[in-house]
Design an enzyme around this catalytic site. Structure first.
Site, PDB file in Angstrom:
ATOM      1  N   GLU A 227       0.879  -1.173   0.000  1.00 35.33           N
ATOM      2  CA  GLU A 227       0.000   0.000   0.000  1.00 35.33           C
ATOM      3  C   GLU A 227       0.911   1.216   0.000  1.00 35.33           C
ATOM      4  O   GLU A 227       1.630   1.463   0.969  1.00 35.33           O
ATOM      5  CB  GLU A 227      -0.915  -0.009   1.234  1.00 35.33           C
ATOM      6  CG  GLU A 227      -2.148   0.864   1.029  1.00 35.33           C
ATOM      7  CD  GLU A 227      -2.146   2.142   1.846  1.00 35.33           C
ATOM      8  OE1 GLU A 227      -1.731   3.186   1.283  1.00 35.33           O
ATOM      9  OE2 GLU A 227      -2.544   2.107   3.013  1.00 35.33           O
ATOM     10  N   CYS A 261      -2.035   8.975   3.806  1.00 35.90           N
ATOM     11  CA  CYS A 261      -1.846   8.548   2.407  1.00 35.90           C
ATOM     12  C   CYS A 261      -3.010   9.001   1.534  1.00 35.90           C
ATOM     13  O   CYS A 261      -2.837   9.206   0.334  1.00 35.90           O
ATOM     14  CB  CYS A 261      -1.613   7.042   2.310  1.00 35.90           C
ATOM     15  SG  CYS A 261      -2.867   6.066   3.114  1.00 35.90           S
TER      16      CYS A 261
END
Ligand code: ADP
Length: 454
Positions: A227, A261
């Protein structure tokens, strides 16, 4: 053993220290994980889930301390640190149940064949996690791997070893020895773990490190779940509810000091509504309080370290030199702090619109149409989250054309429970959460037989 000191980014004071693992230590830990894994797998899905859930009361009792450590180590406001730690205790039940549902054997039948799909462990899982959600990311990496029957070696970020360590050790007390272990260190320790005898690597962090991990994993065809970062766009159409769009823009640009993020990193607003949208954004930005995360009422903390601050300041200075207008913030600030900053008049020639920024900066660019917004939003190698604010069918049409993995329509990118956390393009390789995500922590084995002999 070398010592790793954790430093409070708001004050520069040490918070505590841990022993950093050498490659030899890591080899020892991985061998212990390898030895413990078959018995853990043999317990079966339900007994593994029960063992993990048995840690919930201890994790809940430790949540305040874990949350305080998160704030001390990386600077987020204390209610957010405590909220994260509390979710990583009480939220475990739902996470584990979702994994169990995903990993139960599945039956397929046609006229001739009966097939059972089994979801078996890979073996030893390395979990390498970042500092921005220093408890949540360990939880989301470790739990599905454990429930699937893997033994796990967690290497938390060198910025936040203490909170992750306390969380993982509290959980590990409820598991057989060797099933969940923690090693500490910086990138060299992460790399040594990747190169050791592990079968699956679950990593959350930067795109550059993700690429290196994939290269290191390639020789052994090790499984990876990566990720990586994002450069999330927010599109504000001319028919948007500007109050809602501005509230989201401010919340999602400045939450965790922009160190998320799925932070909003680029805002494309229709030029017909740019003025009133900016007025609303500035009003809300002025109301933010920055400071040490332990002070009451603070909602924006410091950058995690001086290196992150330098990146943000350099990108802002470059944009300003190229003609961007500073509407809020932008000035010098002490220590690791960067004031909440609003920039307008941006374009894609500027690095701040192309590379990850990871700071409290709202970057606004005026556009002439939804089509232009789609072209610009997709003009990035990243594709994690995105949001579109506008009249619903209009916003859905624009949203569907975006190349992100998670798209919010008049909201952020988080989905209903069961939604995977998924990045497109350079924002991820494999993904976690939701049924499809949990299954990536397991090897599928199909066992088939002819129906006639049933
Ligand atoms: P940042 O530097 O912004 O914290 P990274 O992606 O470098 O982001 O770090 C995320 C995690 O990856 C941390 O736990 C870090 O120690 C680890 N890491 C860094 N480099 C490597 C590498 N080459 N191999 C494995 N892990 C690494």
């Amino acid at each position: 053993m070398p010592t790793l000191v954790s430093v409070n980014p708001a004050t520069g004071e040490p918070v505590g220290s841990v022993e950093a693992a050498t490659a030899a230590d890591i080899g020892h830990v991985v061998r212990a994980a390898r030895a413990a894994q078959p018995a853990w797998a043999a317990l079966g899905l339900d007994a593994r889930a029960a063992a993990v859930k048995a840690a919930i009361p201890d994790l809940a009792a430790a949540a305040d301390r874990i949350g305080e450590l998160a704030t001390l180590e990386m600077g987020k406001p204390l209610p957010e640190g405590k909220g994260e730690a509390s979710h990583c205790a009480t939220g475990i039940g739902d996470e584990v149940d979702e994994s169990v549902d995903a990993l139960r054997p599945e039956l397929l039948e046609d006229k001739r064949t009966r097939t059972e799909l089994h979801f078996d462990p890979f073996g030893v899982c390395a979990a390498i996690t970042p500092w921005n959600f220093p408890v949540l990311m360990p939880m989301q990496s470790v739990l599905p791997a454990l429930v699937a029957g893997n033994a796990v070696v967690l290497k938390p970020s060198e910025e936040t070893p203490l909170c992750a360590d306390l969380w993982a050790r509290t959980l590990a007390k409820h598991l057989p020895a060797g099933v969940l272990q923690v090693v500490h260190g910086a990138g060299d320790a992460g790399r040594a773990l990747v190169l050791d005898d592990v079968d699956l690597i679950v990593f959350t962090g930067s795109r550059a490190t993700g690429i290196r991990i994939m290269q290191d994993a390639a020789a052994g065809l090790k499984r990876v779940i990566l990720e990586l970062g994002g450069k999330d766009p927010l599109v504000v159409l001319a028919d948007a509810d500007l109050d809602a769009a501005a509230a989201f823009a401010v919340r999602n640009s400045f939450r965790n000091a922009g160190q998320v993020c799925v932070s909003t990193e680029r805002i494309y607003v229709h030029r017909d509504v740019e003025g009133p949208f900016l007025d609303r954004v500035l009003e809300r930005t002025k109301a933010l309080k920055q400071g040490d995360g332990r002070e009451p009422g603070v909602n924006v903390g410091p950058m995690v370290n001086a290196r992150q601050k330098q990146v943000v300041e350099r990108q802002v200075a470059q944009a300003v030199a190229a003609g961007a207008r500073v509407l809020a913030g932008g000035g010098p600030a002490p220590g690791n702090f960067v004031p909440p900053t609003v920039l307008a008049g941006l374009d894609h020639s500027m690095e701040i619109m192309r590379e990850a920024n990871f700071g409290p900066v709202a970057c606004v660019m005026a556009i002439g149409s939804g089509t232009a917004a789609v072209r610009l939003a997709n003009d990035s190698p990243y594709g994690l989250g995105a949001a579109v604010f506008g009249e619903r069918t209009h916003a859905e049409r624009v949203g569907r054309a975006l190349s992100a993995g998670m798209i919010g329509i008049n909201q952020g990118c988080g989905g209903a429970s069961g939604t995977p956390w998924v990045g497109a393009r350079h924002s991820g390789y494999g993904f976690h959460s939701g049924k499809a995500g949990h299954r990536q922590f397991a090897q599928v084995r199909a066992v088939s037989r002819p129906l006639a002999t049933a």
